[in-house]
Design a protein around this motif. Structure first.
Motif, PDB file in Angstrom:
ATOM      1  N   ARG A  95       0.823  -1.204   0.000  1.00  0.00           N
ATOM      2  CA  ARG A  95       0.000   0.000   0.000  1.00  0.00           C
ATOM      3  C   ARG A  95       0.858   1.256   0.000  1.00  0.00           C
ATOM      4  N   ASP A 115      -5.193   1.385 -10.394  1.00  0.00           N
ATOM      5  CA  ASP A 115      -6.110   0.367  -9.879  1.00  0.00           C
ATOM      6  C   ASP A 115      -6.246   0.476  -8.365  1.00  0.00           C
ATOM      7  N   SER A 121      -9.780   1.584  -6.379  1.00  0.00           N
ATOM      8  CA  SER A 121     -10.423   0.392  -5.822  1.00  0.00           C
ATOM      9  C   SER A 121     -11.636   0.776  -4.994  1.00  0.00           C
ATOM     10  N   ASP A 122     -12.720   0.083  -5.235  1.00  0.00           N
ATOM     11  CA  ASP A 122     -13.985   0.210  -4.484  1.00  0.00           C
ATOM     12  C   ASP A 122     -14.793   1.467  -4.802  1.00  0.00           C
ATOM     13  N   ILE A 123     -14.272   2.390  -5.593  1.00  0.00           N
ATOM     14  CA  ILE A 123     -14.997   3.646  -5.838  1.00  0.00           C
ATOM     15  C   ILE A 123     -16.323   3.389  -6.538  1.00  0.00           C
ATOM     16  N   GLN A 124     -16.312   2.588  -7.604  1.00  0.00           N
ATOM     17  CA  GLN A 124     -17.547   2.366  -8.348  1.00  0.00           C
ATOM     18  C   GLN A 124     -18.565   1.587  -7.525  1.00  0.00           C
ATOM     19  N   ALA A 125     -18.105   0.612  -6.766  1.00  0.00           N
ATOM     20  CA  ALA A 125     -19.028  -0.149  -5.917  1.00  0.00           C
ATOM     21  C   ALA A 125     -19.682   0.764  -4.884  1.00  0.00           C
ATOM     22  N   GLU A 126     -18.915   1.675  -4.320  1.00  0.00           N
ATOM     23  CA  GLU A 126     -19.478   2.619  -3.353  1.00  0.00           C
ATOM     24  C   GLU A 126     -20.503   3.537  -4.024  1.00  0.00           C
ATOM     25  N   ARG A 127     -20.222   3.958  -5.246  1.00  0.00           N
ATOM     26  CA  ARG A 127     -21.169   4.831  -5.952  1.00  0.00           C
ATOM     27  C   ARG A 127     -22.447   4.073  -6.284  1.00  0.00           C
ATOM     28  N   ASP A 128     -22.324   2.847  -6.741  1.00  0.00           N
ATOM     29  CA  ASP A 128     -23.513   2.056  -7.064  1.00  0.00           C
ATOM     30  C   ASP A 128     -24.382   1.869  -5.827  1.00  0.00           C
TER      31      ASP A 128
END
Length: 211
Positions: free
Chosen positions: A15, A65, A69-76
């Motif tokens: 990280r 990447d 990470s996780d940005i689109q899932a959080e928006r959905d």
């Protein structure tokens, strides 16, 4: 032929390596970021990037990447909470601005790459820009058809929503314009993002006229 010496033990976890890579690409830009400079900032052998990632380009994609990470899932998940189109758009824009304010290095990288026609822009378009736009297009289209948003070309609407995000990467300018309100603390960044999104959305979605 003498085989290339492999890089030695790395003191940073994955990280931190990617965080530092993001900082470097955002600060210097891709072309000015050399493998040697990356190695210096990571405190590793100059062979490290090629040994672990294969190339600077591959390392840049790994950084992107990681940052996305996780940005689109959080928006959905956020958009799924709302049925009203105006609330859905307000929530999506508010989330985008808060993300930009709290991840300014990613925003700087995207803004910089968006000025150049390159494979890197193709990658950002595929991984972030188009998924974001696809997620709000049905909502925006419904609001246009309802007369709540002006009917303009899609890219104009995109720029109207996303363009102000660049301002959230310009803290040095903000500090000079308003020295008493330098947006440094996390809470200040959220408040700055919320104030900007409220202003943009007031112009895009002005209050409906009273009957």
């Amino acid at each position: 032929m003498t085989p290339r010496r492999k890089s030695g033990p790395v003191q940073l976890d994955q990280r931190e390596i990617l965080y530092r890579g993001l900082d470097t690409f955002a600060e210097l830009g891709y072309d000015a970021t050399t493998v040697r400079e990356l190695a210096r900032r990571l405190g590793v052998s100059h062979n490290f990037i090629n040994d672990r990632y294969g190339s600077k380009a591959n390392f840049w994609r790994a950084v992107v990447d990681f940052a996305l990470s996780d940005i689109q899932a959080e928006r959905d998940a956020l958009l799924a909470r709302y049925r009203d189109d105006e609330e859905r758009l307000r929530s999506a824009v508010g989330q985008l601005y808060r993300m930009a304010a709290n991840a300014s290095q990613l925003s700087r990288l995207i803004a910089d790459e968006s000025t150049r026609d390159s494979d890197r822009l193709d990658y950002l378009h595929q991984r972030f820009i188009q998924p974001f736009w696809d997620s709000i297009t049905p909502t925006a289209t419904a609001l246009v058809e309802a007369g709540r948003i002006p009917r303009v070309a899609p890219h104009i609407l995109y720029f109207a929503i996303v363009g102000p995000v660049l301002a959230l990467t310009q803290n040095p300018v903000a500090d000079r314009l308003d020295p008493a309100a330098a947006p440094t603390a996390s809470g200040d960044r959220d408040r700055t993002a919320d104030a900007l999104s409220a202003l943009v959305l007031h112009g895009l979605l002005p209050p409906a006229p009273r009957p």
